[in-house]
Design a protein around this motif. Structure first.
Motif, PDB file in Angstrom:
ATOM      1  N   ARG A  25      53.437  43.591  37.253  1.00 26.71           N
ATOM      2  CA  ARG A  25      52.681  42.530  36.618  1.00 26.71           C
ATOM      3  C   ARG A  25      51.272  42.544  36.774  1.00 26.71           C
ATOM      4  O   ARG A  25      50.501  41.967  36.147  1.00 26.71           O
ATOM      5  CB  ARG A  25      53.339  41.355  36.715  1.00 26.71           C
ATOM      6  N   VAL A  26      50.528  42.969  38.092  1.00 25.10           N
ATOM      7  CA  VAL A  26      49.307  43.325  38.277  1.00 25.10           C
ATOM      8  C   VAL A  26      48.870  44.432  38.613  1.00 25.10           C
ATOM      9  O   VAL A  26      49.547  45.313  38.266  1.00 25.10           O
ATOM     10  CB  VAL A  26      48.972  42.365  39.904  1.00 25.10           C
ATOM     11  N   GLY A  27      47.677  44.529  38.481  1.00 25.01           N
ATOM     12  CA  GLY A  27      46.943  45.904  38.458  1.00 25.01           C
ATOM     13  C   GLY A  27      47.038  46.496  37.242  1.00 25.01           C
ATOM     14  O   GLY A  27      47.023  47.781  37.036  1.00 25.01           O
ATOM     15  N   ARG A  28      46.766  45.683  36.082  1.00 25.23           N
ATOM     16  CA  ARG A  28      46.997  46.086  34.664  1.00 25.23           C
ATOM     17  C   ARG A  28      45.726  46.164  34.019  1.00 25.23           C
ATOM     18  O   ARG A  28      45.572  46.320  32.870  1.00 25.23           O
ATOM     19  CB  ARG A  28      48.004  45.291  33.848  1.00 25.23           C
ATOM     20  N   GLY A  29      44.671  45.578  34.889  1.00 27.99           N
ATOM     21  CA  GLY A  29      43.338  45.416  34.392  1.00 27.99           C
ATOM     22  C   GLY A  29      42.594  46.194  35.174  1.00 27.99           C
ATOM     23  O   GLY A  29      42.872  47.276  35.853  1.00 27.99           O
ATOM     24  N   ALA A  30      41.304  45.903  35.106  1.00 31.28           N
ATOM     25  CA  ALA A  30      39.908  46.948  35.999  1.00 31.28           C
ATOM     26  C   ALA A  30      40.009  46.396  37.388  1.00 31.28           C
ATOM     27  O   ALA A  30      39.192  47.138  38.155  1.00 31.28           O
ATOM     28  CB  ALA A  30      38.777  47.019  35.173  1.00 31.28           C
ATOM     29  N   HIS A  31      40.732  45.312  37.512  1.00 26.75           N
ATOM     30  CA  HIS A  31      40.425  44.607  38.969  1.00 26.75           C
ATOM     31  C   HIS A  31      41.384  45.136  40.121  1.00 26.75           C
ATOM     32  O   HIS A  31      42.646  45.150  39.950  1.00 26.75           O
ATOM     33  CB  HIS A  31      40.726  43.155  38.927  1.00 26.75           C
ATOM     34  N   LYS A  32      40.989  45.316  41.190  1.00 24.70           N
ATOM     35  CA  LYS A  32      41.604  45.920  42.333  1.00 24.70           C
ATOM     36  C   LYS A  32      42.710  44.618  42.595  1.00 24.70           C
ATOM     37  O   LYS A  32      42.565  43.566  42.539  1.00 24.70           O
ATOM     38  CB  LYS A  32      40.633  45.652  43.735  1.00 24.70           C
ATOM     39  N   SER A  33      43.936  45.106  42.696  1.00 22.42           N
ATOM     40  CA  SER A  33      45.209  44.218  42.697  1.00 22.42           C
ATOM     41  C   SER A  33      45.994  44.212  44.061  1.00 22.42           C
ATOM     42  O   SER A  33      45.908  45.209  44.528  1.00 22.42           O
ATOM     43  CB  SER A  33      46.036  44.168  41.382  1.00 22.42           C
ATOM     44  N   TYR A  34      46.730  43.201  44.350  1.00 17.72           N
ATOM     45  CA  TYR A  34      47.444  43.181  45.735  1.00 17.72           C
ATOM     46  C   TYR A  34      48.820  42.582  45.367  1.00 17.72           C
ATOM     47  O   TYR A  34      49.070  41.645  44.544  1.00 17.72           O
ATOM     48  CB  TYR A  34      46.600  42.298  46.666  1.00 17.72           C
ATOM     49  N   CYS A  35      49.757  43.196  46.232  1.00 17.29           N
ATOM     50  CA  CYS A  35      51.065  42.300  46.209  1.00 17.29           C
ATOM     51  C   CYS A  35      51.642  42.228  47.588  1.00 17.29           C
ATOM     52  O   CYS A  35      51.337  43.061  48.532  1.00 17.29           O
ATOM     53  CB  CYS A  35      52.120  43.698  45.693  1.00 17.29           C
ATOM     54  N   VAL A  36      52.023  40.757  47.982  1.00 16.05           N
ATOM     55  CA  VAL A  36      52.350  40.593  49.184  1.00 16.05           C
ATOM     56  C   VAL A  36      53.669  40.081  49.224  1.00 16.05           C
ATOM     57  O   VAL A  36      54.271  39.350  48.320  1.00 16.05           O
ATOM     58  CB  VAL A  36      51.573  39.116  49.761  1.00 16.05           C
ATOM     59  N   LEU A  37      54.567  40.813  50.059  1.00 17.19           N
ATOM     60  CA  LEU A  37      55.891  40.626  50.027  1.00 17.19           C
ATOM     61  C   LEU A  37      56.305  39.695  51.388  1.00 17.19           C
ATOM     62  O   LEU A  37      55.993  40.126  52.435  1.00 17.19           O
ATOM     63  CB  LEU A  37      56.700  41.759  50.098  1.00 17.19           C
ATOM     64  N   ILE A  38      56.556  38.427  51.285  1.00 14.71           N
ATOM     65  CA  ILE A  38      56.871  37.718  52.384  1.00 14.71           C
ATOM     66  C   ILE A  38      58.287  37.680  52.808  1.00 14.71           C
ATOM     67  O   ILE A  38      59.060  37.475  52.016  1.00 14.71           O
ATOM     68  CB  ILE A  38      56.504  36.129  52.126  1.00 14.71           C
ATOM     69  N   SER A  39      58.600  38.003  53.978  1.00 15.11           N
ATOM     70  CA  SER A  39      60.278  37.747  54.412  1.00 15.11           C
ATOM     71  C   SER A  39      60.351  37.489  55.634  1.00 15.11           C
ATOM     72  O   SER A  39      59.622  38.219  56.439  1.00 15.11           O
ATOM     73  CB  SER A  39      60.839  39.046  54.054  1.00 15.11           C
ATOM     74  N   SER A  40      61.193  36.410  56.003  1.00 13.38           N
ATOM     75  CA  SER A  40      61.402  36.286  57.609  1.00 13.38           C
ATOM     76  C   SER A  40      62.452  37.128  58.057  1.00 13.38           C
ATOM     77  O   SER A  40      62.991  36.803  59.092  1.00 13.38           O
ATOM     78  CB  SER A  40      61.434  34.825  57.683  1.00 13.38           C
ATOM     79  N   ASN A  41      63.095  37.682  57.059  1.00 23.13           N
ATOM     80  CA  ASN A  41      64.379  38.385  57.380  1.00 23.13           C
ATOM     81  C   ASN A  41      63.817  39.966  58.392  1.00 23.13           C
ATOM     82  O   ASN A  41      63.414  40.608  57.639  1.00 23.13           O
ATOM     83  CB  ASN A  41      65.031  38.863  56.205  1.00 23.13           C
ATOM     84  N   GLN A  42      64.385  39.973  59.559  1.00 24.24           N
ATOM     85  CA  GLN A  42      64.156  40.958  60.386  1.00 24.24           C
ATOM     86  C   GLN A  42      64.814  42.155  60.355  1.00 24.24           C
ATOM     87  O   GLN A  42      64.720  43.118  61.067  1.00 24.24           O
ATOM     88  CB  GLN A  42      63.872  40.265  61.743  1.00 24.24           C
ATOM     89  N   ASN A  43      66.107  41.895  59.510  1.00 23.93           N
ATOM     90  CA  ASN A  43      67.161  42.752  59.461  1.00 23.93           C
ATOM     91  C   ASN A  43      66.193  44.340  59.211  1.00 23.93           C
ATOM     92  O   ASN A  43      65.346  44.402  58.529  1.00 23.93           O
ATOM     93  CB  ASN A  43      67.826  42.501  58.367  1.00 23.93           C
ATOM     94  N   GLU A  44      66.556  45.268  60.120  1.00 20.75           N
ATOM     95  CA  GLU A  44      66.083  46.719  59.827  1.00 20.75           C
ATOM     96  C   GLU A  44      65.989  47.330  58.442  1.00 20.75           C
ATOM     97  O   GLU A  44      64.935  47.815  58.049  1.00 20.75           O
ATOM     98  CB  GLU A  44      66.694  47.516  61.006  1.00 20.75           C
ATOM     99  N   THR A  45      67.244  47.487  58.056  1.00 23.38           N
ATOM    100  CA  THR A  45      67.390  47.859  56.582  1.00 23.38           C
ATOM    101  C   THR A  45      66.213  47.265  55.652  1.00 23.38           C
ATOM    102  O   THR A  45      65.703  47.423  54.735  1.00 23.38           O
ATOM    103  CB  THR A  45      68.785  47.569  56.078  1.00 23.38           C
ATOM    104  N   THR A  46      66.438  45.618  55.601  1.00 25.89           N
ATOM    105  CA  THR A  46      65.470  45.041  54.813  1.00 25.89           C
ATOM    106  C   THR A  46      64.062  45.469  55.105  1.00 25.89           C
ATOM    107  O   THR A  46      63.425  45.777  54.051  1.00 25.89           O
ATOM    108  CB  THR A  46      65.494  43.411  55.267  1.00 25.89           C
TER     109      THR A  46
END
Ligand code: ADP
Ligand code: MG
Length: 686
Positions: free
Chosen positions: A572-593
């Motif tokens: 949904r981001v990065g669809r225009g001319a602007h530098k875009s970012y995605c931040v995934l927040i998770s407090s799940n420390q599970n290794e697979t996650t």
């Protein structure tokens, strides 16, 4: 005569009452019953003399009831049966709780097999609520490898395994085998009768393995053959030939130059439409790869030949965006575009309906309102559905039935690993757009825990200062009052907190699926117009929506989402001319996650994301819900059965090459099975 279609109530030993219970598990005929495979097994083979029992062991014991079982009523809701069972060397105290109905079956002096966990002490062992069989007819629930089934209320393990045993007896050695004999022998697969008996009541681990291998092969082979068969069947139709016109005027009207991959997809589709066989093509391309213009090209071709097209999107928001995009592209070329969605007034719908029926509109864009009963088309020759994973095969075919064998194009942004694509999309021809338009920047992706939240808010502030907009995605709509763990972030509350505590001077809004379509529409429109700075949403924004000014995607509880879904959200981001970012927040420390989230940080390529997801989690996401309209897998698990899949697939391809219509008598059973699998009558599939 009994066959696999025989109603279970007519099977010896089952009867009316049990049949009713089995129905709750979706079991109505003999075929359902014997194909209700165990979800696990319990190895009850170990038999121990009482003298050797150690508390904690779970074993079978052969023993004689030594004293008269006593039934005592302790208090309301607590009945006990107590007795001693003995063998040559020892004595075992047995207690049944609340099973007073057993009293009549427990005979002093009679020999039984008891299976259960040993309690008590070394010198005075005991068992509570053991599984019990008379020794004379023991062997189904004790002393062997016992099947464990998925159960439901009113269906006990005992009832079900007894019914299955009856079912197997009723079948005897006469299981129809959908696998042609040559396929079976060349892959060293067990016979059906052996496989069915041993998948339920295995004689040994080895027999179980042979049974599993055979049935998994069969499952995958049937699916692969069915897909190939359905694809070939399309030659039965008489489609409309749409001449491949010179596309130069269309290309000239575009504001950009097409990528090579887009041109290839258009050429594939144009060639399909030029034949008298209806097209059934999947256009698979990552988010932002430019699928819409491929659809537009085909619509233009249909229009040149004087035909109508329809374009169906899964949500109102998407339908509206596609309507805008397609009108902009096509109106200058003389194509009149109508928009039909569920939220229009009845009067508006009628007016639109007339304009569709008279052929005023050359293209109708809409939601599934397009397939509602009242809508009649003048000459529907091309049907396009976007984001196919949101539509079932039946919805697609309902739209198809609005036309006279129209050409069908399905667009999907869900990258499927190649190994699975053949099975999932086996009935479609596939064009892959594996190239993004030039100038796209990768979206920088970070995986962080909760401690970063303040920094993320500061970063958001900075981007908003630069004039950008941001998405925050939460997994829930409302917070769950039952959930004391702090739980999942919920859209409405989260938006309120952002607005009052963090960004009091910005415009924060929220969006989720429970809002009225009109409200959603309005919010989305004002986000697109830049009036909203931060949009907090559920995954309703996952598909399609295009807001070039949005440069930040923050996803809370990221572990809750599938990798494919996260990738879609990031798109949904990065669809225009602007530098875009995605931040995934998770407090799940599970290794697979963490490993999964790291995949997204490493790559922006949706196909690579899909491959890694497959490796990490197995194909559950791809096969999971019935989103592809495929039959559910009973035994096969492609995470472990990839090798069998490829053998089954090769073998299916070879067989269909020899006998594309499955006409040979040797393939009769196979053909019948495929027909019941997809419930095919006449030309039902597309
Ligand atoms: P998706 O495949 O995700 O549906 P779209 O069709 O929405 O992608 O296209 C994404 C964006 O890229 C749109 O703004 C579209 O106008 C633009 N676009 C598509 N093809 C090209 C191209 N060849 N060159 C530049 N921009 C393009
Ligand atoms: Mg799209």
């Amino acid at each position: 005569m009994t066959n696999l279609q025989t109603d279970v109530r007519y099977i010896k030993g089952i009867g009316e009452k049990r049949a009713k219970a089995l129905e709750k598990l979706g079991i109505s005929c003999l075929g359902d019953l014997v194909a209700y495979f165990p979800r696990a097994y319990d190895d009850r083979r170990a038999v121990s003399p009482i003298g050797n029992l150690t508390p904690g062991d779970t074993v079978s014991v052969r023993a004689i009831i030594a004293d008269e079982p006593r039934l005592s009523h302790v208090r309301r809701g607590l009945d006990l049966i107590k007795f001693r069972a003995v063998d040559e060397a020892g004595s075992l105290q047995i207690t049944f709780f609340n099973q007073s109905y057993l009293k009549g079956q427990l005979l002093r002096g009679e020999s039984y097999v008891f299976y259960g966990k040993v309690t008590g002490t070394l010198l005075a062992p005991a068992m509570q609520n053991p599984v019990m069989e008379k020794e004379a007819d023991a062997g189904r629930m004790t002393g062997r490898i016992v099947p464990i089934y998925r159960l439901t209320q009113g269906v006990s393990l005992n009832l079900l395994s007894q019914a299955v045993a009856q079912g197997l007896t009723a079948c005897g050695d006469h299981f129809p085998d959908p696998l042609p004999e040559s396929v079976r022998t060349s892959h060293d697969l067990a016979q059906t009768a052996f496989a069915y008996h041993n998948i339920h009541f295995p004689d040994s681990e080895e027999s179980l393995e042979l049974a599993r291998r055979r049935l998994i092969f069969e499952e995958l082979f049937l699916l692969a053959t069915a897909m190939g068969f359905l694809r070939d069947r399309r030659t039965d139709y008489n489609g409309r030939q749409i001449p491949v016109a010179d596309l130069t005027p269309f290309y000239d009207a575009l504001p950009f130059t097409l990528t090579a991959a887009q041109k290839r997809a258009i050429a594939d589709a144009a060639a399909d439409m030029g034949r008298n066989v209806p097209m059934a093509r999947l256009i698979q391309g990552d988010v932002g790869s430019g699928k819409t213009v491929v659809a537009a090209a085909c619509i233009w071709l249909a229009y040149q030949a004087g035909h109508q097209s329809a374009f169906m999107a899964p949500t109102e928001i998407l339908a509206k965006q596609h309507y805008d995009t397609l009108s902009n592209l096509l109106f200058p070329l003389g194509i009149r575009v109508g928009l039909l969605t569920g939220s229009l007034t009845a009067k508006k719908k009628r007016e639109l309906g007339d304009l569709i029926e008279t052929g005023y509109f050359h293209l109708i864009v809409g939601t599934h309102a397009l397939i509602s009963a009242g809508v009649r088309y003048r000459d529907l020759a091309l049907v396009i559905t976007d984001e196919q994973h949101r539509f079932g095969v039946d919805q697609r075919s309902a739209l198809t039935e609005k036309g006279d064998h129209p050409h069908v194009m399905v667009m999907s942004a869900t990258p499927i690993p190649r190994t699975l694509a053949l099975i999932i999309y086996g009935d479609l021809d596939v064009s892959i757009i594996d190239e993004l338009p030039p100038g796209r920047q990768a979206v920088d992706t970070f995986s962080v825990d909760e401690t970063y939240r303040q920094r993320i808010f500061r970063f958001t502030e900075k981007l908003l200062d630069e004039g950008r907009q941001a998405f925050f995605v939460c997994p829930a709509i409302e917070s769950d009052p039952e959930d004391m763990s702090g739980g999942l972030k919920a859209v409405e509350e989260y938006a309120k907190n952002l607005q009052t505590d963090i960004f009091p001077n910005r415009n924060v809004a929220f969006l989720h699926g429970k809002l009225k379509p009109k409200a959603k529409e309005a919010i989305m429109a004002s986000f697109v117009a830049g009036e909203i700075d931060i949009l907090v949403a559920t995954t309703v924004i996952e598909v399609g929506v295009d807001v070039p000014n949005a440069a930040l995607m923050v996803i809370e509880n990221a572990e809750q989402f599938g990798l494919g879904q996260l990738h879609q959200l990031r798109g949904r981001v990065g669809r225009g001319a602007h530098k875009s970012y995605c931040v995934l927040i998770s407090s799940n420390q599970n290794e697979t996650t963490q490993a999964r989230l790291d995949v997204l940080c490493k790559t922006n390529d949706g196909f690579q994301v899909a491959e890694e997801d497959l490796a990490l989690r197995g194909p559950g996401d791809f096969f999971g819900s019935r989103q592809h309209g495929l039959p559910e897998m009973r035994l096969a698990n492609l995470q472990y059965n990839m090798d069998i899949l490829s053998q089954a697939q090769q073998s299916a391809v070879a067989l269909l090459e020899d006998d594309p219509k499955l006409e040979s008598p040797a393939h009769r059973a196979l053909r019948d099975r495929i027909q019941t699998m997809f419930d095919l009558h006449g030309d039902g599939f597309h």
